[in-house]
Design a protein around this motif. Sequence first.
Motif, mmCIF file in Angstrom:
data_model
loop_
_atom_site.group_PDB
_atom_site.id
_atom_site.type_symbol
_atom_site.label_atom_id
_atom_site.label_comp_id
_atom_site.label_asym_id
_atom_site.label_seq_id
_atom_site.Cartn_x
_atom_site.Cartn_y
_atom_site.Cartn_z
ATOM 1 N N ALA A 51 0.831 -1.208 0.000
ATOM 2 C CA ALA A 51 0.000 0.000 0.000
ATOM 3 C C ALA A 51 0.863 1.254 0.000
ATOM 4 C CB ALA A 51 -0.931 -0.011 1.207
ATOM 5 N N THR A 52 1.940 1.238 0.753
ATOM 6 C CA THR A 52 2.833 2.397 0.825
ATOM 7 C C THR A 52 3.592 2.588 -0.484
ATOM 8 O OG1 THR A 52 3.082 2.105 3.197
ATOM 9 C CG2 THR A 52 4.761 3.406 2.096
ATOM 10 N N ALA A 53 3.941 1.471 -1.140
ATOM 11 C CA ALA A 53 4.715 1.549 -2.389
ATOM 12 C C ALA A 53 3.834 1.823 -3.593
ATOM 13 C CB ALA A 53 5.465 0.237 -2.595
ATOM 14 N N ASP A 54 2.528 1.799 -3.412
ATOM 15 C CA ASP A 54 1.578 2.063 -4.490
ATOM 16 C C ASP A 54 1.754 1.091 -5.651
ATOM 17 O OD1 ASP A 54 -0.622 3.434 -5.488
ATOM 18 O OD2 ASP A 54 0.638 4.784 -6.670
ATOM 19 N N GLY A 55 1.886 -0.199 -5.306
ATOM 20 C CA GLY A 55 2.022 -1.231 -6.335
ATOM 21 C C GLY A 55 0.762 -2.071 -6.415
ATOM 22 N N VAL A 56 0.826 -3.146 -7.211
ATOM 23 C CA VAL A 56 -0.312 -4.056 -7.327
ATOM 24 C C VAL A 56 0.027 -5.482 -6.910
ATOM 25 C CG1 VAL A 56 -1.521 -2.720 -9.081
ATOM 26 C CG2 VAL A 56 0.120 -4.467 -9.775
ATOM 27 N N GLY A 57 1.262 -5.726 -6.554
ATOM 28 C CA GLY A 57 1.653 -7.050 -6.096
ATOM 29 C C GLY A 57 2.997 -7.004 -5.407
ATOM 30 N N LEU A 58 3.172 -7.889 -4.429
ATOM 31 C CA LEU A 58 4.438 -7.949 -3.702
ATOM 32 C C LEU A 58 4.614 -9.359 -3.158
ATOM 33 C CD1 LEU A 58 6.860 -6.189 -2.719
ATOM 34 C CD2 LEU A 58 5.568 -5.822 -0.611
ATOM 35 N N ALA A 59 5.769 -9.951 -3.430
ATOM 36 C CA ALA A 59 6.079 -11.298 -2.970
ATOM 37 C C ALA A 59 7.071 -11.254 -1.812
ATOM 38 C CB ALA A 59 6.653 -12.121 -4.117
ATOM 39 N N ALA A 60 7.018 -12.276 -0.981
ATOM 40 C CA ALA A 60 7.891 -12.340 0.192
ATOM 41 C C ALA A 60 9.378 -12.191 -0.158
ATOM 42 C CB ALA A 60 7.631 -13.639 0.968
ATOM 43 N N PRO A 61 9.891 -12.803 -1.238
ATOM 44 C CA PRO A 61 11.311 -12.626 -1.558
ATOM 45 C C PRO A 61 11.691 -11.175 -1.826
ATOM 46 C CG PRO A 61 10.363 -14.367 -2.896
ATOM 47 C CD PRO A 61 9.244 -13.748 -2.128
ATOM 48 N N GLN A 62 10.731 -10.367 -2.269
ATOM 49 C CA GLN A 62 11.018 -8.965 -2.545
ATOM 50 C C GLN A 62 11.294 -8.178 -1.270
ATOM 51 O OE1 GLN A 62 7.423 -8.649 -5.264
ATOM 52 N NE2 GLN A 62 8.820 -7.156 -6.191
ATOM 53 N N VAL A 63 10.951 -8.749 -0.116
ATOM 54 C CA VAL A 63 11.268 -8.097 1.155
ATOM 55 C C VAL A 63 12.250 -8.959 1.959
ATOM 56 C CG1 VAL A 63 9.136 -6.759 1.263
ATOM 57 C CG2 VAL A 63 9.211 -9.031 2.322
ATOM 58 N N GLY A 64 12.938 -9.889 1.260
ATOM 59 C CA GLY A 64 14.004 -10.658 1.887
ATOM 60 C C GLY A 64 13.574 -11.921 2.620
ATOM 61 N N ILE A 65 12.353 -12.395 2.402
ATOM 62 C CA ILE A 65 11.862 -13.609 3.047
ATOM 63 C C ILE A 65 11.707 -14.684 1.970
ATOM 64 C CG2 ILE A 65 10.016 -14.642 4.433
ATOM 65 C CD1 ILE A 65 11.520 -12.394 5.877
ATOM 66 N N LEU A 66 12.491 -15.750 2.060
ATOM 67 C CA LEU A 66 12.475 -16.783 1.028
ATOM 68 C C LEU A 66 11.370 -17.807 1.269
ATOM 69 C CD1 LEU A 66 16.298 -17.329 0.456
ATOM 70 C CD2 LEU A 66 14.659 -16.117 -0.986
ATOM 71 N N ARG A 67 10.155 -17.340 1.215
ATOM 72 C CA ARG A 67 8.967 -18.180 1.355
ATOM 73 C C ARG A 67 8.035 -17.909 0.183
ATOM 74 N NH1 ARG A 67 11.230 -21.239 4.336
ATOM 75 N NH2 ARG A 67 10.948 -21.339 6.571
ATOM 76 N N ARG A 68 7.239 -18.899 -0.175
ATOM 77 C CA ARG A 68 6.307 -18.770 -1.302
ATOM 78 C C ARG A 68 5.004 -18.143 -0.835
ATOM 79 N NH1 ARG A 68 7.607 -24.713 -3.791
ATOM 80 N NH2 ARG A 68 9.771 -24.242 -4.297
ATOM 81 N N ALA A 69 5.008 -16.831 -0.759
ATOM 82 C CA ALA A 69 3.826 -16.067 -0.344
ATOM 83 C C ALA A 69 3.829 -14.753 -1.112
ATOM 84 C CB ALA A 69 3.849 -15.808 1.157
ATOM 85 N N VAL A 70 2.641 -14.324 -1.527
ATOM 86 C CA VAL A 70 2.527 -13.111 -2.332
ATOM 87 C C VAL A 70 1.169 -12.456 -2.077
ATOM 88 C CG1 VAL A 70 1.662 -14.374 -4.347
ATOM 89 C CG2 VAL A 70 2.742 -12.174 -4.682
ATOM 90 N N ILE A 71 1.142 -11.143 -2.189
ATOM 91 C CA ILE A 71 -0.085 -10.361 -2.100
ATOM 92 C C ILE A 71 -0.302 -9.713 -3.475
ATOM 93 C CG2 ILE A 71 -1.133 -8.287 -1.086
ATOM 94 C CD1 ILE A 71 -0.989 -10.336 0.973
ATOM 95 N N VAL A 72 -1.518 -9.809 -4.001
ATOM 96 C CA VAL A 72 -1.853 -9.217 -5.298
ATOM 97 C C VAL A 72 -3.150 -8.438 -5.136
ATOM 98 C CG1 VAL A 72 -2.417 -9.680 -7.705
ATOM 99 C CG2 VAL A 72 -0.793 -11.154 -6.507
ATOM 100 N N ILE A 73 -3.198 -7.259 -5.722
ATOM 101 C CA ILE A 73 -4.434 -6.474 -5.714
ATOM 102 C C ILE A 73 -5.135 -6.684 -7.044
ATOM 103 C CG2 ILE A 73 -5.457 -4.176 -5.572
ATOM 104 C CD1 ILE A 73 -3.064 -3.352 -3.873
ATOM 105 N N GLU A 74 -6.352 -7.205 -6.979
ATOM 106 C CA GLU A 74 -7.163 -7.376 -8.181
ATOM 107 C C GLU A 74 -7.890 -6.067 -8.444
ATOM 108 O OE1 GLU A 74 -10.778 -10.027 -10.025
ATOM 109 O OE2 GLU A 74 -10.266 -10.281 -7.932
ATOM 110 N N THR A 75 -7.526 -5.418 -9.529
ATOM 111 C CA THR A 75 -8.121 -4.119 -9.857
ATOM 112 C C THR A 75 -9.217 -4.231 -10.903
ATOM 113 O OG1 THR A 75 -6.398 -3.709 -11.494
ATOM 114 C CG2 THR A 75 -6.011 -2.859 -9.273
ATOM 115 N N ASN A 76 -9.357 -5.387 -11.508
ATOM 116 C CA ASN A 76 -10.378 -5.601 -12.537
ATOM 117 C C ASN A 76 -11.668 -6.070 -11.867
ATOM 118 O OD1 ASN A 76 -11.601 -5.828 -14.993
ATOM 119 N ND2 ASN A 76 -10.733 -7.832 -15.458
#
Length: 97
Positions: A40-65
């Motif tokens: 929310a702070t980065a104003d993106g539409v998706g963010l995965a755990a590895p992108q914040v340094g956590i090597l786990r298979r987890a991701v958040i995606v915003i469905e805008t459609n």
Amino acid sequence: MALRKILTKEDPMLYKTCRPVTEFNPRLHMLLDDLRDTLATADGVGLAAPQVGILRRAVIVIETNVPEGEEDRVIELVNPEIVNAEGEQTGAEGCLS
């Protein structure tokens, strides 16, 4: 909940293989909440755990459609698998890393 630092493409962590999530516990829920706040702070539409340094298979995606008048939906994916892919992206890349 906390804001996490988003790694950039130069960070070697982004090129490592993630481990599957095996326990659905408070730490996983905290990670997903942190991903949501960071996204929310980065104003993106998706963010995965590895992108914040956590090597786990987890991701958040915003469905805008979504239908007009409805709020965007936040989708939490844990251990996602790509089962089908087709087409190609023609617009700008929106990766936060």
